[in-house]
Scaffold this active site. Structure first.
Site, PDB file in Angstrom:
ATOM      1  N   ARG A  80      28.796  28.578  44.642  1.00  0.00           N
ATOM      2  CA  ARG A  80      29.614  28.031  43.561  1.00  0.00           C
ATOM      3  C   ARG A  80      29.293  26.550  43.422  1.00  0.00           C
ATOM      4  NH1 ARG A  80      34.213  30.475  41.837  1.00  0.00           N
ATOM      5  NH2 ARG A  80      35.322  28.486  41.751  1.00  0.00           N
ATOM      6  N   THR A 107      26.539  32.853  23.838  1.00  0.00           N
ATOM      7  CA  THR A 107      26.024  34.035  23.143  1.00  0.00           C
ATOM      8  C   THR A 107      27.108  35.090  22.994  1.00  0.00           C
ATOM      9  OG1 THR A 107      23.875  33.573  24.171  1.00  0.00           O
ATOM     10  CG2 THR A 107      24.170  35.727  23.141  1.00  0.00           C
ATOM     11  N   THR A 111      35.066  35.814  41.348  1.00  0.00           N
ATOM     12  CA  THR A 111      35.623  34.974  42.411  1.00  0.00           C
ATOM     13  C   THR A 111      37.009  35.464  42.800  1.00  0.00           C
ATOM     14  OG1 THR A 111      34.393  33.096  41.545  1.00  0.00           O
ATOM     15  CG2 THR A 111      36.207  32.632  43.062  1.00  0.00           C
ATOM     16  N   ASP A 126      42.185  38.375  40.091  1.00  0.00           N
ATOM     17  CA  ASP A 126      43.103  37.798  41.077  1.00  0.00           C
ATOM     18  C   ASP A 126      43.713  36.488  40.636  1.00  0.00           C
ATOM     19  OD1 ASP A 126      41.337  35.621  43.285  1.00  0.00           O
ATOM     20  OD2 ASP A 126      40.689  36.292  41.313  1.00  0.00           O
ATOM     21  N   ASP A 129      36.645  40.589  37.565  1.00  0.00           N
ATOM     22  CA  ASP A 129      36.363  39.185  37.830  1.00  0.00           C
ATOM     23  C   ASP A 129      35.461  39.106  39.056  1.00  0.00           C
ATOM     24  OD1 ASP A 129      36.577  36.382  37.713  1.00  0.00           O
ATOM     25  OD2 ASP A 129      38.202  36.428  39.182  1.00  0.00           O
ATOM     26  N   ASN A 165      43.513  33.150  35.170  1.00  0.00           N
ATOM     27  CA  ASN A 165      42.558  33.322  34.085  1.00  0.00           C
ATOM     28  C   ASN A 165      42.224  34.776  33.820  1.00  0.00           C
ATOM     29  OD1 ASN A 165      41.301  33.507  36.568  1.00  0.00           O
ATOM     30  ND2 ASN A 165      39.354  32.754  35.813  1.00  0.00           N
TER      31      ASN A 165
END
Length: 1362
Positions: free
Chosen positions: A849, A1008, A432, A1061, A430, A1064
């Site tokens: 972000r 995609t 972030t 972390d 990941d 998700n």
């Protein structure tokens, strides 16, 4: 039709009563079983009925309560009576123990008996007793824990005494009323019926359940006539229907039926879960619905994770080969014995009873099974578990994997896959919070198409980093500077203290950051406003002060002496008014569209101050037909003068106000408005003010409007930092689950849009130009989820009284939803969207972000219509999640774009060095993120995932066919510039080092990727990605992350590692072979689902390159060593059958035969597996290429296994036949012949391990010497004292006589040298080749950079064994 009419009436009644949710009432006509509509009916067999235990329905309670468990928990497996039978049953479920038991029983058959019956029982008894002792200790610890928990006290209502009395947790039953106070741990799953909070709110901390320390809100069951005073259990006549116990922590469905047949829907926010802790709430009362092992906490208590490593899978296959080898040797012995009896009429060795050669061979077959039993390395499995525990101990005690800043080290949650860390080929990460700090700092924004770069704020961030980099021992990343802890009931005198069941925090120590939620970074709090935006906000304040009658000239004087009347007019004009409306709505959305919990030094976060309603009331009275803006309302507020006595600014006062201008916290005063046009460099003042300002003050406060003219104060003036009558005495503390929300709330506070308190369905905010605090009624919250990727709130605007939907979310989603707004959109709006999109692209290229903010003004009728559908979704039992998603999507359409934000999220320390080292180690690194493509590429460049010479392959398609064509084109391009036609395809070399395929980096977006993961295209996608150096998957959902990992793992048959972390990342972590969670700012879901947990990404470097390499090398070589020593010793017995007529007899006494592998050679491999180091740690860190220089096929594969077996055969031949030839023709006995054979075998096996060892520690040498000494001491004592220990042979004096002869030592020396000489020569050649590989460094010398965080925490190689 009657049902629809009833439903419409109920929905209309709910709206008229103020939007209350969840009501159910029996209609006039029958609606089905129980009078409940189909949407709320629970299926029979899938529900439970809960009735108050002390209520009026005692007979019914006794009838149904028999089915429910008590609250006592028992995690033990055994009792005193059941320990022996259950433990034996558990142990004999293992194939190894059944194998030993079969041999014991087989040895009791007289025809095939090989040893004494007691002797064959020794190995089995040793294993059973050792494991039983370990199980008893573990179970006793569980018993003590259960006893402690079950004897905790809680106050339970007693109908006889009409009061709450103390009872043990184990005595609580379903249907009991319990009363809890602040800091008490919840003993069962409780339905919340009363809270001392006037709004029916209760705060809980779920650290014992999921590791998260941020506070979560729970609500009293809505709309029952029980609130306003503490619940009286005697007046409770309700029945509860809810779902059966399950392990879903995020779901609770059911309803409560009142005595008047009114039904109230029950939701997850009405349930207090066992093991959670009450916080910030003095008293709560609830009804127990699940108790004991039926609680959600106990149903989620699944124990340690278990995964089978790839090494164990190969080990199982090789054990099967050993079984085949065993049966082959036994079959040869059986056939040989039959032939022996047929060819020799008077053989030397014969069976006492006359049997046929065939039957005799059959008996010998089973006898040889007993004799050669140690060929199956059953003890190897136990040894592997012991070695892994030792490896984990040293990993967890490695100081280099400890973070002093977070005070946390590595956690090994999966105990049996340590060796997989040394075989990783693909790493999925990941972005972030994993590669970055996840400590968000507001940097810039765009509103109404106008960009506000906040240049001074950006310079402050850069200077802050430069300042921090010069401090020894400090990281180059943003660190939390918040020194104020969360003001929860920990600091209040509640009479109860919290003792965690599974303590994850240490409350007795002061912490730098708040206990709950995301970090309250000093950099996040101190936001320097943009001068241009601040000037517009000041003009808005001036408008509110001057009132509707104020002239343009007055506004001009307030806005600045240098501003012309034309500029002021343009600011006050229609276009500028629309822009000002967007600005205020933008910051109001930042302040209210979140889940931030507010507390202050003067009150806990649940206390609701008595705030004035008069301003909002007057504004609403003026009419609800106003525009969506606030400028008119602000002007009216200034004229009406609702708070205090309004005072009009005089020219002199205006001139005084021009002497200073508000620039917000962290800045020095700019003395005149001229400085706004040409501001001086405030760098020195910024750094000075950052040290002098009071901690926690991070907003530009509005002056006390109505009592004094507009002015700008110095930073020391409390009025500058706070507003309102009590603001000077309050220090606001924000806590949130997401650091993004904290950064945005602090940014809004910097512009006087301050969130002051949150209480139930109402927020207290301060707006620029509005006097006092305003109430914002929170009508509905649509929380953020990974599918919608946005959060929305429906509020009653505090100034206009209109219903407004504020939405905050991912830019790709919001930009699409705001394409066709409700309000008439002209060319101006289209231009605003285009300009905002351009600004978003710039922010993404800068690595920021981005979030978009939008709104929608709702009509009352439209909202009522939507609320009906939302009601059905919220009170539905089946398919509730799908219905809620559809309902949210119906509301979040036709949005009007307000603006966007750019937030800084810095890289963690040493991330570029770590990724570079992993790529040099041959590990392919993929980044799977939900961010924009430009942001992901920028971060990838910063962390050296992309090199300056790498070519980026962009995959962005609008259809499936276009995706197929694009993948083929990109694949042709890569092959055209690749290594030529000899390049391996998908079915060949499946894990090429990064250096072999460097030069291409694939960047693919989420849409995609969705097509590329389909069956028709995944082959081309895999082939393309396999030939790329790295892959960036942008805008990917959690489901896509797990699908990508599963696809690569299954199709390429490679070892995968996933690291993240947040929640998700859980699915990705669970799918990978090795899952690693980072204990970051997004909760503990990833850690709770992982195999290993680390605190920083940089720790991955040593964990893989050093510990992974060591663990794999140790275990692989130890397994081969076990196979070697077992096969080598068993073959000695097998060769003896050729000179003994294949009779099944042995040349040594049975005690030495049994104890040879069980005692004399068992400990050295354990020490070797824990402490051996193939290569020093410093060398592995400096030469990452060594990680992939010994792949699995070379260390432990089919070739190495069979080479080890062949070497064992060779050594056994030498070890047997050299003594045989030395004693040929002599009158030596069988036991005397076996003595040098056993002694030589022991020396060969022990010295073989010394040859294989790469490091010899004093412990290792002591164990090796001790094993040899123990063997000779045992054999000598056995020979002296034992007369009838090994019938029918008599070992008395045999060993003492044999050892006294010089021939014994000559035979042992010659045998040992001859057997080990080939191994020594081959090992010397291999090590010289390995040394030359280590000596070569194609990239030049690299020095290990000591961590700036922990300069003194590098472990000493002499102290740390791994």
């Amino acid at each position: 039709m009657e049902r629809l009419q009833w439903l419409g009436q109920r929905c209309q009644q709910m709206v008229d009563q103020g939007g209350a949710r969840g009501w159910y009432s029996a209609p006039d006509g029958p609606l089905g079983a129980g009078g409940c509509p189909a949407t709320c009916r629970l299926e029979s067999g899938k529900r439970r009925t809960v009735i108050a235990r002390r209520g009026p329905y005692q007979a019914e309670y006794r009838a149904i309560s028999r089915e429910y468990q008590g609250n006592a928990i028992r995690t033990t497996k055994y009792s005193l009576l059941t320990f022996i039978p259950i433990n034996l049953f558990q142990q004999f479920r293992r194939v190894a123990n059944l194998y030993f038991l079969f041999l014991v029983l087989l040895n009791w058959v007289p025809a095939v008996e090989a040893f004494q019956k007691e002797i064959t029982m020794v190995p089995l008894l040793v294993v059973l007793i050792a494991i039983a002792f370990k199980d008893a200790l573990e179970d006793y610890r569980r018993y003590l824990f259960d006893k402690t928990v079950n004897h905790r006290l809680v106050r339970v209502y007693c109908s006889k005494q009409k009061a709450y009395i103390d009872q043990h947790w184990q005595d609580v039953r379903v249907g009991d009323f319990i009363r809890l106070s602040c800091n008490e741990i919840i003993p069962a799953d409780v339905l919340l019926l009363y809270s001392s909070d006037p709004r029916g709110i209760c705060y809980i901390e779920t650290a014992n359940l999921d590791g998260e320390t941020n506070l979560k809100q729970r609500r009293v069951v809505s709309d029952l006539p029980l609130q306003g005073s503490e619940l009286t259990p005697e007046s409770f006549y309700c029945r509860i229907e809810c779902e059966n116990p399950n392990n879903d922590l995020g779901r609770f469905r059911g309803y409560m039926e009142h005595s008047s047949k009114v039904r109230v829907g029950l939701h997850n926010d009405n349930l207090l879960l066992r093991s959670c802790t009450i916080r910030n709430t003095q008293t709560v009362v609830g009804l127990v619905v699940y108790a004991g092992h039926e609680t959600k906490a106990m149903k989620n208590n699944s124990g340690p994770r278990y995964k089978q490593s790839r090494l164990e899978k190969r080990l199982n296959r090789d054990v099967l080969w050993c079984v085949i080898l065993l049966f082959s040797m036994c079959l040869i012995a059986a056939i040989g014995h039959g032939l022996w009896l047929q060819r020799w009429t008077d053989p030397i060795y014969s069976i006492a009873e006359q049997v046929s050669p065939t039957l005799a061979g059959f008996y010998v077959f089973w006898t040889m099974i007993i004799v050669l039993q140690v060929l199956i390395p059953i003890s190897l499995y136990v040894s592997i578990e012991i070695v892994k525990l030792g490896q984990i101990y040293f990993i967890q005690n490695d100081l280099a994997l400890y973070s002093e800043q977070l005070d946390s080290g590595i956690q090994c949650r999966a105990l049996n896959i340590t060796e997989d860390l040394g075989q990783i080929q693909y790493l999925f990460s990941d972005k972030t919070g994993t590669l970055t700090e996840n400590k968000m700092v507001f940097q810039c924004c765009t509103i109404h198409g106008v960009q506000y770069p906040h240049t001074q704020n950006a310079r402050r961030l850069a200077l802050y980093e430069e300042d921090v980099s010069g401090v020894p021992g400090r990281s180059l990343t943003l660190r939390s500077g918040c020194s104020v802890r969360s003001l929860s009931c920990r600091s209040m005198s509640c009479g109860h203290s919290s003792t965690s069941l599974h303590s994850l925090t240490r409350e007795e120590e002061e912490e730098e950051e708040p206990q709950g939620g995301a970090p309250c970074s000093r950099m996040a709090k101190e936001v320097i406003p943009d001068p241009e935006l601040l000037k517009k906000m000041s003009c808005l304040q001036a408008t509110s002060l001057c009132g509707a009658e104020a002239s343009c000239l007055q506004a001009t004087s307030l806005c600045g002496a240098e501003a012309s009347c034309l500029q002021a007019t343009s600011l006050c004009g229609a276009e500028a008014s629309l822009e000002l409306n967007s600005i205020v709505d933008f910051f109001l959305a930042l302040a209210v569209c979140n889940s931030v919990v507010v507390s202050s030094s003067g009150r806990p976060c649940h206390t609701h101050a008595d705030l004035p309603h008069n301003l909002t009331s007057r504004l609403l009275a003026q009419g609800e037909a106003g525009s969506r803006g606030v400028s008119g309302a602000l002007g009216a507020a200034g004229v009406q003068g609702e708070v205090g006595s309004s005072t009009t600014a005089t020219p002199s006062q205006a001139g005084a106000s021009r002497e200073s201008t508000q620039l917000g916290p962290g800045t020095d005063l700019v003395r005149s408005n001229v400085a706004l046009e040409n501001p001086r460099d405030p760098t020195a003042d910024v750094l000075t003010d950052m040290g002098n300002r009071e901690e926690g003050v991070g907003a530009v406060g509005a002056p006390n409007v109505g009592t004094e003219p507009l002015r700008v104060s110095s930073l020391e003036d409390p009025a500058f930092c706070h507003s309102g009558p009590t603001a000077a005495n309050e220090q606001l503390i924000y806590e949130a689950e997401s650091p993004d929300e904290l950064a945005l709330v602090h940014a809004a506070r910097a512009y006087n849009c301050t969130l002051r308190s949150r209480s139930g369905d109402e927020l207290a905010v301060e707006l620029p130009g509005a006097a006092g605090r305003l109430h914002v009624r929170l009508l509905h919250v649509l929380p953020f989820d990974c599918t919608r990727r946005r959060m929305s709130v429906v509020v009653r605007h505090p100034l206009t009284g209109r219903l407004v939907l504020y939405t905050k979310g991912a830019d790709s989603v919001i930009m699409e939803l705001s394409e066709h707004p409700d309000v008439p959109a002209g060319e101006g709006y289209v231009k605003i969207r285009e300009q905002t999109q351009n600004h978003l692209d710039v922010y993404a290229r800068d690595g920021l972000r981005t979030l978009c903010i939008a709104q929608r003004v709702l009509e009352e009728d439209d909202y009522r219509a939507w609320q009906k559908g939302q009601l059905l979704a919220e009170t539905s039992i089946e398919n509730r999640e799908e219905l809620l998603l559809e309902s949210a999507q119906r509301l979040e359409t036709n949005l009007t774009l307000l603006g966007a934000t750019g937030i800084v999220d810095r890289l963690q320390e040493e991330v570029p060095e770590t990724i570079e080292a992993l790529q040099r180690a041959g590990i392919k690194v993929w980044v799977l993120t939900g961010d924009k493509q430009e942001t992901a590429v920028n971060i990838a460049c910063a962390c050296k995932l992309l090199g300056p010479d790498d070519q980026i392959l962009n995959a962005n398609c609008g259809s499936k066919d276009a995706c197929d064509a694009l993948l083929q084109d990109l694949l042709s391009e890569v092959r055209g510039t690749g290594e030529g036609p000899g390049r391996p395809t998908l079915g060949e070399d499946k894990a090429l080092p990064a250096a072999a395929v460097g030069g291409f980096v694939l960047v693919i977006d989420g849409r995609t990727l969705e097509w590329a993961l389909q069956d028709e295209l995944k082959g081309g996608f895999l082939e393309l990605s396999r030939q790329c150096k790295a892959v960036l998957c942008c805008r990917s959902t959690p489901l896509q992350k797990s699908q990508v990992v599963q696809l690569v793992r299954s199709q390429l048959s490679v070892m995968t590692l996933a690291i993240g972390d947040g929640a998700n990342d859980v699915s990705m972590i669970q799918v990978a072979d090795v899952g690693i969670g980072i204990s970051g700012q997004e909760g503990m879901q990833a850690v709770m689902s992982s195999d290993f947990a680390i605190s920083r990404f940089k720790h991955l470097r040593k964990l893989l390159l050093v510990h992974g390499h060591w663990c794999y090398s140790r275990l692989a070589n130890m397994i081969l060593y076990f196979f070697y020593k077992n096969v080598m010793y068993v073959n000695l017995l097998f060769w003896y059958q050729f000179i003994s007529g294949f009779s099944g007899s042995v040349m040594t006494n049975s005690w030495i035969l049994i104890l040879f592998n069980l005692l004399f050679t068992s400990v050295p491999p354990l020490v070797y597996g824990v402490l051996d180091r193939h290569t020093p740690a410093d060398t592995l860190m400096e030469r990452p290429e060594l990680y992939s220089s010994r792949p699995s096929s070379k260390v432990y594969g089919s070739s190495t296994f069979w080479l080890t077996i062949m070497d064992a055969f060779y050594q056994s031949l030498v070890c047997f036949f050299i003594p045989y030839m030395a004693y040929a023709g002599s009158d030596v006995g069988v036991l005397a012949f076996g003595s040098p054979v056993n002694a030589s075998a022991l020396l060969i096996i022990l010295l073989h391990q010394i040859i294989e060892s790469h490091t010899l520690m004093w412990m290792h040498i002591a164990v090796l010497v001790g094993s040899g000494v123990l063997y000779f001491v045992f054999t000598l004592l056995f020979s002296v004292w034992c007369v009838t220990c090994s019938p029918p042979t008599n070992p008395l004096g045999v060993e003492t006589l044999t050892i006294s002869q010089p021939l014994f030592y000559l035979v042992c020396a010659l045998t040992t040298v001859t057997a080990l000489l080939p191994r020594v020569l081959i090992r010397a050649l291999l090590r010289s080749r390995s040394s030359s590989l280590v000596g070569r460094n194609p990239t030049g010398p690299r020095k290990l950079r000591v961590s700036a965080e922990n300069p003194g925490l590098e472990p000493d190689d002499h102290l740390v064994g791994s």
